[in-house]
Design a protein around this motif. Structure first.
Motif, short mmCIF file in Angstrom:
data_model
loop_
_atom_site.label_atom_id
_atom_site.label_comp_id
_atom_site.label_asym_id
_atom_site.label_seq_id
_atom_site.Cartn_x
_atom_site.Cartn_y
_atom_site.Cartn_z
N MET A 145 3.14 -37.36 -1.51
CA MET A 145 4.18 -37.05 -2.49
C MET A 145 4.90 -38.29 -3.00
O MET A 145 4.94 -39.33 -2.33
N GLN A 146 5.49 -38.18 -4.20
CA GLN A 146 6.27 -39.28 -4.74
C GLN A 146 7.59 -39.45 -3.98
O GLN A 146 7.94 -40.56 -3.58
N ASN A 147 8.33 -38.37 -3.79
CA ASN A 147 9.63 -38.44 -3.14
C ASN A 147 9.44 -38.48 -1.62
O ASN A 147 8.81 -37.59 -1.05
N PRO A 148 9.98 -39.48 -0.95
CA PRO A 148 9.82 -39.56 0.51
C PRO A 148 10.40 -38.38 1.27
O PRO A 148 10.03 -38.15 2.44
N HIS A 149 11.29 -37.61 0.63
CA HIS A 149 11.85 -36.43 1.28
C HIS A 149 10.91 -35.22 1.21
O HIS A 149 11.14 -34.23 1.91
N CYS A 150 9.89 -35.30 0.38
CA CYS A 150 8.87 -34.25 0.31
C CYS A 150 7.77 -34.58 1.30
O CYS A 150 7.20 -35.68 1.26
N PRO A 151 7.41 -33.67 2.18
CA PRO A 151 6.40 -34.00 3.20
C PRO A 151 4.99 -34.04 2.63
O PRO A 151 4.64 -33.27 1.74
N ALA A 165 7.65 -37.85 6.44
CA ALA A 165 8.18 -39.13 6.90
C ALA A 165 9.64 -38.98 7.29
O ALA A 165 10.14 -39.65 8.19
N LEU A 166 10.35 -38.08 6.59
CA LEU A 166 11.75 -37.78 6.85
C LEU A 166 11.82 -36.29 7.18
O LEU A 166 11.59 -35.45 6.32
N GLU A 167 12.10 -35.96 8.41
CA GLU A 167 11.96 -34.58 8.87
C GLU A 167 13.21 -33.75 8.62
O GLU A 167 14.34 -34.24 8.79
N TYR A 168 12.98 -32.50 8.22
CA TYR A 168 14.04 -31.50 8.07
C TYR A 168 13.63 -30.28 8.89
O TYR A 168 12.56 -29.72 8.68
N ASP A 169 14.51 -29.86 9.79
CA ASP A 169 14.19 -28.74 10.67
C ASP A 169 13.89 -27.47 9.89
O ASP A 169 13.01 -26.70 10.26
N GLU A 170 14.62 -27.23 8.80
CA GLU A 170 14.41 -25.99 8.06
C GLU A 170 13.05 -25.99 7.35
O GLU A 170 12.43 -24.94 7.20
N GLU A 230 10.26 -47.02 2.40
CA GLU A 230 9.62 -47.82 3.44
C GLU A 230 9.15 -46.93 4.59
O GLU A 230 8.02 -47.09 5.10
N LYS A 231 9.99 -45.98 5.01
CA LYS A 231 9.60 -45.06 6.08
C LYS A 231 8.39 -44.22 5.66
O LYS A 231 7.50 -43.95 6.48
N GLN A 232 8.36 -43.81 4.41
CA GLN A 232 7.23 -43.02 3.92
C GLN A 232 5.93 -43.82 3.98
O GLN A 232 4.89 -43.31 4.43
N LEU A 233 5.98 -45.07 3.55
CA LEU A 233 4.76 -45.88 3.50
C LEU A 233 4.25 -46.21 4.90
O LEU A 233 3.04 -46.23 5.13
N VAL A 234 5.15 -46.46 5.83
CA VAL A 234 4.73 -46.72 7.21
C VAL A 234 4.15 -45.45 7.83
O VAL A 234 3.14 -45.50 8.56
#
Length: 287
Positions: free
Chosen positions: A114-120, A146-151, A243-247
């Motif tokens: 995904m483009q947005n790092p908040h989208c898994p 890369a950025l986890e959301y419990d919901e 950066e977190k997404q790319l790693v």
């Protein structure tokens, strides 16, 4: 029995193709709803096996406003397994591989970055495999944020559980545990994402029931993934998020190249290498 299997193989291949068409249409619709100026479209390329034993369709969208890279591949292939693949099948309990190593397989394989790092990122696959002495279904789906959301994790798993429970109340717990084990990256000591379900070698003796379950898993994908994407698409993100997404993508690439069964099988049996490696992200980093 041979005629029966010919009909079943045709039905399975046709359904996987239909699922591919539905997902491609849904992803293109999502892109068009997010940007009137830049409507993302899949580039569709026919694929073939090196020995001419069937092929498929590779569909890849790059540089969309939602999807940085997404591939949705369908294939129907057949041929003779090489010695290494025969040994692998025999080790998994497939009988008669030394006497008749013919095979047929069809399925759909999907990976989205995904483009947005908040989208898994996400992976989904369903397939049928046949030899003269055995057949089975396999597949599943797993979420890789890369950025986890419990919901988001809870929603994705709830849809997978719904698909499982409609067929066998024991399937979800069994196949979730299998996914947790299968999508673990030993050399990093961690999972590649937040899991989902995974199953392989599914043959209960009832082809219709196993096919129906596999269809349910495939049909659960869009309800599991699209709401999560639509929820996170507009979230503001920072350079640190990227950066977190790319790693994290580096971790995903490592897994697919080192451990993934589908990658190994596709390359070893002569399928189009570009289609097999479609799952790799367009950009990744390692620390």
């Amino acid at each position: 029995m041979s005629d029966d299997f010919d009909v079943q193989k045709a039905r399975a291949a046709a359904w996987f193709r239909q699922l591919r068409d539905r997902i491609v249409a849904a992803f293109e619709d999502l892109e068009s709803r997010q940007s009137a100026e830049k409507s993302g479209k899949f580039e569709v390329t026919p694929t073939t096996r090196a020995d001419g034993g069937g092929g498929g369709i590779m569909s890849v969208m790059r540089g969309g406003v939602v999807f940085e890279k997404v591939g949705v591949n369908w294939s129907e292939v057949h041929g003779t397994l090489g010695e290494r693949a025969q040994k692998a099948m025999a080790a998994r309990g497939v009988p008669g591989m030394d006497k008749d190593p013919r095979f047929w397989a069809s399925g759909i394989s999907l990976v989205a970055h995904m483009q947005n790092p908040h989208c898994p990122a996400v992976h989904m696959n369903t397939r049928m495999f046949w030899t003269p002495n055995a057949w089975w279904f396999g597949g599943g789906a797993d979420l890789n944020p890369a950025l986890e959301y419990d919901e988001d994790t809870a929603h994705f798993h709830a849809e997978m559980k719904r698909a499982c429970d409609a067929h066998d109340e024991n399937y979800y717990a069994k196949f979730k545990a299998w996914a947790d084990e299968y999508f673990f990256v030993p050399h990093r000591g961690r999972a590649r994402g937040v899991g989902g379900i995974f199953y392989d070698d599914l043959n209960t003796g009832d082809w219709e029931a196993d096919f129906a379950f596999t269809q349910a898993v495939g049909s659960a994908f869009l309800p599991a993934f699209l709401p999560v994407t639509e929820r996170r698409f507009g979230t503001q993100w920072t350079d640190e998020d990227r950066e977190k997404q790319l790693v994290h993508r580096g971790l995903y690439a490592e897994y697919n190249l080192v451990y993934d069964r589908g990658t190994k099988f596709g390359l070893e049996t002569g399928h189009d290498a570009n289609a097999v490696l479609m799952s790799l992200p367009p950009i990744a980093k390692w620390t």
